[in-house]
Motif scaffolding. Structure first.
Motif, PDB file in Angstrom:
ATOM      1  N   PHE A 105      28.738  26.332 -24.305  1.00 31.78           N
ATOM      2  CA  PHE A 105      28.726  25.389 -24.955  1.00 31.78           C
ATOM      3  C   PHE A 105      29.031  26.144 -25.929  1.00 31.78           C
ATOM      4  N   ILE A 153      34.508  15.951 -30.461  1.00 34.40           N
ATOM      5  CA  ILE A 153      32.822  14.786 -29.724  1.00 34.40           C
ATOM      6  C   ILE A 153      33.230  13.858 -30.268  1.00 34.40           C
ATOM      7  N   TRP A 212      25.660  17.760 -26.299  1.00 34.97           N
ATOM      8  CA  TRP A 212      26.121  17.698 -27.755  1.00 34.97           C
ATOM      9  C   TRP A 212      24.565  15.918 -27.598  1.00 34.97           C
ATOM     10  N   ALA A 227      33.845  14.096 -24.684  1.00 31.31           N
ATOM     11  CA  ALA A 227      34.274  15.395 -25.243  1.00 31.31           C
ATOM     12  C   ALA A 227      35.914  15.653 -24.829  1.00 31.31           C
ATOM     13  N   MET A 229      33.359  26.511 -28.700  1.00 32.75           N
ATOM     14  CA  MET A 229      33.891  25.778 -29.452  1.00 32.75           C
ATOM     15  C   MET A 229      33.577  27.443 -30.112  1.00 32.75           C
ATOM     16  N   SER A 280      28.523  20.010 -16.127  1.00 31.79           N
ATOM     17  CA  SER A 280      28.085  20.408 -16.677  1.00 31.79           C
ATOM     18  C   SER A 280      25.995  20.479 -15.952  1.00 31.79           C
ATOM     19  N   VAL A 323      38.227  18.858 -24.624  1.00 35.81           N
ATOM     20  CA  VAL A 323      38.391  20.068 -25.176  1.00 35.81           C
ATOM     21  C   VAL A 323      40.043  20.635 -24.214  1.00 35.81           C
ATOM     22  N   VAL A 356      38.278  21.840 -29.490  1.00 35.69           N
ATOM     23  CA  VAL A 356      37.405  20.811 -29.356  1.00 35.69           C
ATOM     24  C   VAL A 356      36.693  19.397 -30.025  1.00 35.69           C
ATOM     25  N   VAL A 405      30.517  20.458 -23.066  1.00 39.78           N
ATOM     26  CA  VAL A 405      29.709  19.848 -24.563  1.00 39.78           C
ATOM     27  C   VAL A 405      29.230  18.527 -24.528  1.00 39.78           C
TER      28      VAL A 405
END
Length: 210
Positions: free
Chosen positions: A66, A77, A150, A38, A70, A54, A40, A75, A146
């Motif tokens: 999350f 991914i 995911w 990810a 978002m 995380s 960001v 963001v 993230v």
């Protein structure tokens, strides 16, 4: 316990950069599933409270963060597939996923903060590597949250298609339940054939069938 702050981002801002992206990947170690990255770009005015590596957050906290990330940040991914992991190697595949995540950002970054100590091959944007960055930079921490959430959700989806390996709880890592599933059910298309435990199963099967 130290928590991530915005100091790396502020230093970059002070050096004239305006769009700073934190990048992290998750899923190098599992025996199954893609590696996910990810990227960001946080809004300095709306940084979600409590960002951290995380792995140091509860599942419930990750879910809440999350959603906040978002809605408040830019963001992207991306993943590298099991086939790409087997074709290249896990390190190269994780860098491919990182590059895809960077390229996918709606706002083009002018400086990248990368978790770890290696710059992905082909990255031409200004960047710096930060060892244990997910515990030091809020942008990288956000990317780690993230990417992990995911990927965890993706493995839950795959677990419904391929039950018996425990992917809904182990996310493809080589737990006792996963290994038991491999012994009972064999290898799926989502297993990384270049990883020793999977390679050994396939090689043993080949010897038996030969």
């Amino acid at each position: 316990m130290t928590t991530p702050d915005f100091s790396f981002e502020q230093t970059a801002h002070g050096n004239g950069f305006t769009h700073i992206a934190g990048v992290d990947e998750v899923g190098r170690g599992p025996l199954a599933g893609p590696v996910v990255a990810a990227a960001v770009i946080l809004d300095p005015v709306h940084i979600p409270a409590g960002l951290n590596d995380s792995k140091k957050l509860s599942a419930k906290r990750r879910e809440a963060l999350f959603d906040q990330i978002m809605t408040s940040a830019v963001v992207s991914i991306a993943e590298a597939t099991v086939a790409e992991i087997d074709e290249h190697n896990i390190l190269r595949a994780s860098h491919i996923a990182m590059m895809r995540a960077i390229d996918g950002l709606a706002q083009r970054p002018d400086h990248i903060l990368i978790d770890g100590n290696m710059v992905p091959r082909g990255l031409t944007i200004s960047c710096e590597t930060i060892i244990k960055g997910d515990g030091r930079s809020q942008s990288i921490a956000a990317a780690s949250i993230v990417a992990k959430l995911w990927r965890d959700r993706h493995m839950v989806d795959l677990a419904q298609q391929f039950p018996g390996y425990g992917w809904e709880t182990n996310a493809g890592y080589g737990t006792a339940q996963h290994k038991k599933g491999l012994e009972a059910l064999g290898v799926t298309p989502h297993h990384r054939r270049s990883f020793a435990p999977i390679h050994n199963i396939l090689y043993q099967d080949k010897i038996v069938s030969d």
